[in-house]
Design a protein around this motif. Structure first.
Motif, short mmCIF file in Angstrom:
data_model
loop_
_atom_site.label_atom_id
_atom_site.label_comp_id
_atom_site.label_asym_id
_atom_site.label_seq_id
_atom_site.Cartn_x
_atom_site.Cartn_y
_atom_site.Cartn_z
N ARG A 1 1.93 -5.42 -0.19
CA ARG A 1 1.43 -4.67 -1.34
C ARG A 1 2.59 -3.99 -2.05
O ARG A 1 3.61 -3.67 -1.44
CB ARG A 1 0.41 -3.60 -0.90
CG ARG A 1 -0.88 -4.16 -0.35
CD ARG A 1 -1.84 -3.05 0.06
NE ARG A 1 -3.15 -3.60 0.43
CZ ARG A 1 -3.44 -4.05 1.65
NH1 ARG A 1 -2.52 -3.97 2.63
NH2 ARG A 1 -4.63 -4.55 1.90
N CYS A 2 2.39 -3.71 -3.34
CA CYS A 2 3.37 -2.94 -4.11
C CYS A 2 3.69 -1.64 -3.37
O CYS A 2 2.77 -0.97 -2.86
CB CYS A 2 2.83 -2.64 -5.50
SG CYS A 2 2.41 -4.12 -6.46
N ASN B 1 -0.05 -7.62 -15.90
CA ASN B 1 -0.10 -7.76 -14.45
C ASN B 1 1.29 -7.43 -13.92
O ASN B 1 2.21 -8.24 -14.02
CB ASN B 1 -0.51 -9.19 -14.07
CG ASN B 1 -0.54 -9.42 -12.55
OD1 ASN B 1 -0.15 -8.57 -11.77
ND2 ASN B 1 -1.00 -10.60 -12.16
N ARG C 1 -1.83 -9.21 -4.37
CA ARG C 1 -2.71 -9.06 -5.53
C ARG C 1 -2.17 -9.75 -6.78
O ARG C 1 -2.93 -9.96 -7.73
CB ARG C 1 -2.97 -7.58 -5.82
CG ARG C 1 -3.91 -6.91 -4.84
CD ARG C 1 -5.30 -7.51 -4.88
NE ARG C 1 -6.03 -7.09 -6.08
CZ ARG C 1 -7.08 -7.73 -6.58
NH1 ARG C 1 -7.52 -8.83 -6.02
NH2 ARG C 1 -7.68 -7.29 -7.68
N HIS C 2 -0.88 -10.07 -6.82
CA HIS C 2 -0.33 -10.67 -8.02
C HIS C 2 -1.07 -11.97 -8.37
O HIS C 2 -1.57 -12.13 -9.49
CB HIS C 2 1.17 -10.94 -7.89
CG HIS C 2 1.80 -11.47 -9.14
ND1 HIS C 2 1.79 -12.82 -9.49
CD2 HIS C 2 2.43 -10.84 -10.17
CE1 HIS C 2 2.38 -12.97 -10.65
NE2 HIS C 2 2.80 -11.80 -11.08
N HIS D 1 -5.23 0.23 -5.24
CA HIS D 1 -4.30 -0.88 -5.50
C HIS D 1 -5.01 -2.23 -5.37
O HIS D 1 -4.83 -3.11 -6.21
CB HIS D 1 -3.12 -0.81 -4.52
CG HIS D 1 -2.24 -2.01 -4.54
ND1 HIS D 1 -2.51 -3.15 -3.78
CD2 HIS D 1 -1.08 -2.28 -5.21
CE1 HIS D 1 -1.58 -4.06 -3.99
NE2 HIS D 1 -0.69 -3.55 -4.85
N ASP D 2 -5.82 -2.38 -4.35
CA ASP D 2 -6.45 -3.67 -4.05
C ASP D 2 -7.65 -3.99 -4.94
O ASP D 2 -7.94 -5.16 -5.19
CB ASP D 2 -6.90 -3.72 -2.60
CG ASP D 2 -5.75 -3.92 -1.62
OD1 ASP D 2 -4.57 -3.93 -2.06
OD2 ASP D 2 -6.02 -4.07 -0.42
N SER E 1 7.88 -6.23 -1.10
CA SER E 1 6.71 -5.39 -0.86
C SER E 1 6.50 -5.25 0.63
O SER E 1 6.62 -6.23 1.37
CB SER E 1 5.48 -6.03 -1.52
OG SER E 1 5.67 -6.15 -2.91
N CYS F 1 3.45 -9.39 -3.75
CA CYS F 1 2.24 -8.61 -3.44
C CYS F 1 1.05 -9.57 -3.45
O CYS F 1 0.93 -10.40 -4.36
CB CYS F 1 2.05 -7.50 -4.47
SG CYS F 1 0.45 -6.66 -4.38
N HIS G 1 1.81 -6.30 -10.67
CA HIS G 1 1.97 -6.42 -9.22
C HIS G 1 3.24 -7.23 -8.97
O HIS G 1 3.51 -8.20 -9.70
CB HIS G 1 0.77 -7.15 -8.61
CG HIS G 1 -0.47 -6.32 -8.53
ND1 HIS G 1 -0.65 -5.35 -7.57
CD2 HIS G 1 -1.59 -6.32 -9.30
CE1 HIS G 1 -1.85 -4.79 -7.75
NE2 HIS G 1 -2.43 -5.35 -8.79
#
Length: 199
Positions: free
Chosen positions: A14-15, A184, A192-193, A28-29, A5, A190, A186
């Motif tokens: 991030r992705c 999930n 966020r994962h 995304h976030d 990422s 990332c 992500h």
């Protein structure tokens, strides 16, 4: 091109799909992959994913507030009562994607949801039942690993269609499942994962 990422200016990975567009990054976030249990919000997202068919999600995201206004907050009770006058109004609204089939599909899906409710089935409970009430946490290392659809999205798609929902093919349904946190997806690097998995 690296499969990892990309590192953003704020020091977070991030992705890759969200790029650097501030609206897309915020989506995304803050939204994508966060488990959603509100039936109205789930209906809205399913409808918007249907409108995305053939388009980029950023196109729909940029029009999301206009969609919400045009569709009166995506309350299924209101949309289920739409007739030709309301369809014509929406077809004349330049702020949204003007597809008669997709607009009529939103009405059809609202009616299917109300039929479920009349039978004592809550839309949220029904959807989350497909994953036993818990998000599926995947551990993809590369965008190439992320599927476009799965056996589960095919099963949910088939059942939604049987119940009268529209624009809910297995690819649309998998994108929906990703967005509302049923899975999930992500990437593992990332930021966020782990955050979404812990939420």
């Amino acid at each position: 091109m690296s499969d990892s990422s990309p590192l953003h200016a704020d020091g977070k990975r991030r992705c890759r799909w969200c790029g650097t567009d501030p609206l897309y990054v915020a989506y995304h976030d803050q939204d994508w992959g966060v488990p959603e249990s509100d039936s109205r919000a789930l209906y809205e997202k399913l409808v918007l994913d249907g409108f995305q068919a053939g388009l980029a999600w950023i196109t729909i995201l940029r029009k999301r507030e206009a969609f919400r206004e045009a569709f009166e907050g995506f309350h299924p009770d209101r949309i289920a009562s739409y007739g030709e006058a309301e369809v014509a109004r929406l077809m004349g609204d330049r702020r949204i994607v003007r597809s008669r089939a997709k607009i009529e599909g939103a009405v059809k899906s609202a009616r299917a949801l109300l039929t479920m409710r009349e039978r004592g089935e809550e839309f949220s409970d029904y959807l989350w039942g497909f994953v036993d009430g818990e998000p599926i946490v995947n551990r993809w290392a590369s965008p190439a690993e992320v599927p476009a659809s799965t056996a589960l999205s095919e099963a949910l798609s088939k059942d939604l269609k049987r119940r009268g929902f529209a624009f809910c093919g297995p690819v649309i349904v998998y994108a929906f499942m990703q967005a509302v946190g049923m899975v999930n997806d992500h990437l593992v690097d990332c930021h966020r994962h782990a955050e979404v998995a812990a939420a």
